[in-house]
Structure formats: structure tokens, C-alpha cells
Design an enzyme around this catalytic site. Structure first.
Site, PDB file in Angstrom:
ATOM      1  N   ASP A   1     -50.067  29.624  47.322  1.00 39.74           N
ATOM      2  CA  ASP A   1     -49.310  30.832  47.687  1.00 39.74           C
ATOM      3  C   ASP A   1     -48.475  30.643  48.947  1.00 39.74           C
ATOM      4  O   ASP A   1     -48.942  30.089  49.935  1.00 39.74           O
ATOM      5  CB  ASP A   1     -50.288  31.985  47.964  1.00 39.74           C
TER       6      ASP A   1
ATOM      7  N   ASP B   1     -51.872  34.755  36.246  1.00 37.56           N
ATOM      8  CA  ASP B   1     -52.570  34.191  37.403  1.00 37.56           C
ATOM      9  C   ASP B   1     -53.869  33.475  37.000  1.00 37.56           C
ATOM     10  O   ASP B   1     -54.203  33.380  35.811  1.00 37.56           O
ATOM     11  CB  ASP B   1     -52.827  35.334  38.404  1.00 37.56           C
TER      12      ASP B   1
HETATM   13  C1  GLA Z   1     -52.238  35.164  43.531  1.00 34.96           C
HETATM   14  C2  GLA Z   1     -50.816  34.703  43.205  1.00 34.96           C
HETATM   15  C3  GLA Z   1     -49.832  35.511  44.026  1.00 34.96           C
HETATM   16  C4  GLA Z   1     -49.997  36.989  43.728  1.00 34.96           C
HETATM   17  C5  GLA Z   1     -51.436  37.415  43.987  1.00 34.96           C
HETATM   18  C6  GLA Z   1     -51.703  38.835  43.507  1.00 34.96           C
HETATM   19  O1  GLA Z   1     -52.610  34.842  44.822  1.00 34.96           O
HETATM   20  O2  GLA Z   1     -50.664  33.332  43.429  1.00 34.96           O
HETATM   21  O3  GLA Z   1     -48.506  35.103  43.750  1.00 34.96           O
HETATM   22  O4  GLA Z   1     -49.643  37.230  42.389  1.00 34.96           O
HETATM   23  O5  GLA Z   1     -52.370  36.563  43.336  1.00 34.96           O
HETATM   24  O6  GLA Z   1     -53.028  39.211  43.700  1.00 34.96           O
END
Ligand code: GLA
Length: 391
Positions: free
Chosen positions: A183, A126
Site C-alpha cells: 500500500d 483485495d
Molecule cells: C488494502 C488495499 C488498499 C485499500 C484498503 C481498504 O489495504 O491494498 O488499497 O483498498 O485495503 O481497506
């Protein structure tokens, strides 16, 4: 590591968020196998964020939270492997993960070695809380080098959400897949936003470097960590069809232990998966927007085509418009995809959700597509009926 087709699997985040545990992972592994999802190709079982303690141990190593994983991570990995599946985990290029747990910045080699010792096959990486002084490509190159030198094959799944022009530098890092969009959450608004953002990344995808439109929300029906209202069956089908057609990795995000039949049939449509996994991975392209209606409407009714390895075509018609009253008919002139009438050829279209077949006549194909729905075809190039027949 060379990854030839978009990875398929399941990830804990969409449904479980922080509520993960060894039990959830074991039961999900069992379910991947018992439902046939694993046989359909969904092989990677990935634990997302929130699996670790807030502090590293005295040797600077990450520690699985014993309240969630009482037998440690190696035991979980062994169980996942015993089911014939691959095991994935999560870390982040910053000091902390997005949910505030310790992350891998300046610990890349230690963490990669730890993951290798546990038996990890896949790392989602991430982009939260990273130092502004280090360029984004360097953050991902640091972990790429650590993974390639950790003694185990670990698929590298970069997750910088398409930010900081990810598409321009990601290939340099050797990441096997990379998040091209923000996301997802379980709502039509989110599916539509990500769908409209997809074209930007298409030409930057390739075998071993798959643009990832984020995890699937099919079957969440509004429940779980990112369940924001849920979608209709048509909307889930459109979401799955578009992700599959554009060649995104397909990581299931619902609670598969409670999957309904519609979700199962959607996720396991063998013909749709075959398009996603087509070995040539030719880039999908957009054919001129549908005419008729308003400017806004045109932009929201994309037609995507992909040339498949056996000479067939995958063709998807998507109606992202929120206005049910606009004309629903979408059409495709075969000359726009390289098949003018002068070739004497036409297409035999098979819709992959209904199985209906139709021969295209006079070089143009019409199909009604209601708002928030799609049609997805596999089309075979065949001889056109001669004049007088079928005209
Ligand atoms: C980010 C990622 C998500 C998930 C969250 C976890 O937002 O893009 O897919 O992994 O972190 O905290």
C-alpha cells in the site's frame, strides 16, 4: 475482457477511507468531467472499501450502507454512467474486507451477479482475511470465473500487493491489472519504497495484465485517509513520472474537488499520459545504474527507458537518494539503448515537464537531477550532426 492500455481513473480510498457517500461520489464524478480529467483519460470512478453494511441480506447479498448510499448502488452507477464515466467497486478474496466488512469468499458468484445488476464496470479485489487452506491463485481464479459468467463486462483489478509471488500466477487468472507493491501512503518514504520495488514486476507486465504500483498520491498534500505528511512538488512529479513511464494504471487518490493547479497540470500532462498509454506497451527496462558516488547512491538513481510504438523512446532519470550532496549529474550512453555512434543517429530529447529540447552530442547525454526529483523525456531518433558540426 481485453484491456489494451493501463486503466486511468479515481479511487476513494486514499482521501476518504470510510468517509464515503453518494454525495462524494457524485461530486467526484462531476469534477472528473468539469476539470477535463475525464477527457484526459481518467474514466474509472471506483468506490473502495467500507461501502457495505456489516451483514448480508436474507438472500446472502451484499447491502450498500443506506446511511452512505441512501438510494442504493444502482442509482450511483446510473449517475456515474450518465457522466460518460465507468463505475468501479471493491470487494475482497477473504471472508472480510481489509476494513472488516463482508467480503466475497464463498459468495463469488452471488456478488459478481449483484455487481453486474448494479452496473459495475470494474472490480478491485483485495487479499485480507482469506483462508490459508486455499492457494492464492485459486482465490483469484474463483472470482475471475464468477465475473466472466456474470453477464456483464467487468474489469478485474487484483490487489494481492505482490504477496505470495503474485507475478508468477496472476496471468493465469485473467486479471486485467494487479497490485505489484504494498500500500502507498502520502509520504516520500512510501514513494521511494514502492519505486525501489518496481523492477521486480516489470517483466511480468503485459497488455491486459498491467502491474499496478498502487494509487496516486499527487495532490493529497498530507490530507485524507493515507495523508502521512505529504510530499514536495518535485516528489509528486517524480511519483507520477515513474508510475506513468513504467506503465502502471493511474488511479488518482486526492480530493479532486479541491485540486490545486500544480496537481491538475501534473495529472493532465498529455505527453506523459501518452507514454503511459502507448499502444505497444513495450516493457520498460533499466539502463545500468548511474556511476559516481557510493553503492547506495547508485541503486537509488535508476534510469528507465521504454521503446514507444512510433520509434521514439521514453527516458526517465530518477534521483531517489536522500543525500542532497551527492553529484547530481546523471548520464546515459546511447550505445546502452541500442544507438551506437556508428549508426549515424542520435536523439533529440524533449523534457516533458519543461518542454526544453536538447540534441545529444557524441553519443552521451548528461543531465543534472537533484535529490527527490526526476527528468522525463520523449526522445526522437534523428540524424547525428556530421563531424565538425555541433562537436
Ligand atoms: C488494502 C488495499 C488498499 C485499500 C484498503 C481498504 O489495504 O491494498 O488499497 O483498498 O485495503 O481497506
Amino acid at each position: 475482457m481485453l484491456v489494451l492500455t493501463p486503466p486511468l481513473g479515481w479511487n476513494s480510498w486514499n482521501t476518504f477511507g470510510e468517509e464515503i457517500s453518494e454525495q462524494v461520489i457524485r461530486e467526484s464524478a462531476d469534477t472528473l468531467v468539469s476539470t477535463g480529467l475525464a477527457d484526459a483519460g481518467y474514466k474509472y470512478l471506483v468506490i473502495d472499501d467500507c461501502w457495505a453494511l456489516r451483514e448480508r441480506d436474507e438472500n446472502g447479498r451484499l447491502v450498500p450502507d443506506p446511511a452512505k448510499f441512501p438510494n442504493g448502488m444502482k442509482a450511483v452507477a446510473d449517475y456515474v454512467h450518465s457522466k460518460g464515466l465507468k463505475f468501479g467497486m471493491y470487494s475482497c478474496a477473504g471472508m472480510l474486507t481489509c476494513a472488516g466488512y463482508p467480503a466475497s469468499y464463498d459468495h463469488e458468484h452471488t456478488d459478481a451477479r449483484t455487481f453486474a445488476e448494479w452496473g459495475v464496470d470494474y472490480l478491485k479485489y483485495d487479499y485480507c482475511f482469506h483462508p490459508a487452506s486455499v492457494p492464492p491463485d485459486i482465490l483469484y481464479k474463483r472470482m475471475a470465473l464468477a465475473l466472466l459468467n456474470c453477464g456483464r463486462d467487468i474489469l478485474f483489478s487484483a490487489c494481492s500487493w505482490g504477496y505470495d509471488s503474485t507475478r508468477h500466477w496472476i496471468k493465469e487468472t485473467g486479471a486485467n491489472m494487479w497490485r505489484s507493491t504494498d500500500d502507498i501512503n502520502d509520504s516520500w518514504r512510501s514513494v521511494k519504497t514502492l519505486s525501489l520495488a518496481a523492477p521486480l514486476s516489470l517483466r511480468y507486465g503485459a497488455i491486459n495484465c498491467f502491474p499496478d504500483m498502487d494509487m496516486l498520491i499527487c495532490g493529497m498534500n498530507g490530507a485524507g485517509n493515507v495523508g502521512l505528511g505529504g510530499c514536495t512538488p518535485d516528489e509528486y512529479r517524480l511519483h507520477f513520472s515513474l508510475w506513468a513511464l513504467l506503465g502502471s494504471p493511474l488511479m488518482i487518490g486526492c480530493d479532486i474537488r479541491k485540486m490545486d493547479d500544480f496537481t491538475k497540470e501534473t495529472l493532465m500532462n498529455a505527453e506523459v499520459l501518452r507514454i503511459n498509454q502507448d499502444p505497444d506497451f513495450n516493457q520498460a527496462f533499466e539502463v545500468g545504474r548511474d556511476i559516481g558516488g557510493f553503492t547506495e547512491t547508485k541503486a537509488e538513481r535508476p534510469i528507465y527507458v521504454r521503446i514507444l510504438s512510433n520509434g521514439d523512446l521514453a527516458i526517465g532519470f530518477f534521483n531517489l537518494s536522500d543525500t542532497p550532496s551527492v553529484p547530481m549529474d546523471m548520464h546515459l550512453k546511447l550505445e546502452m539503448i541500442g544507438l551506437p555512434e556508428s549508426t549515424g543517429k542520435t536523439l533529440l530529447m524533449k523534457e516533458l515537464w519543461t518542454g526544453e529540447e536538447e540534441l545529444v552530442k557524441n553519443g552521451i547525454f548528461y543531465t543534472p537531477v537533484p535529490a527527490h526529483a526526476c527528468k522525463l523525456y520523449r526522445a526522437q531518433v534523428v540524424d547525428a550532426p556530421s563531424q565538425g558540426q555541433g562537436r
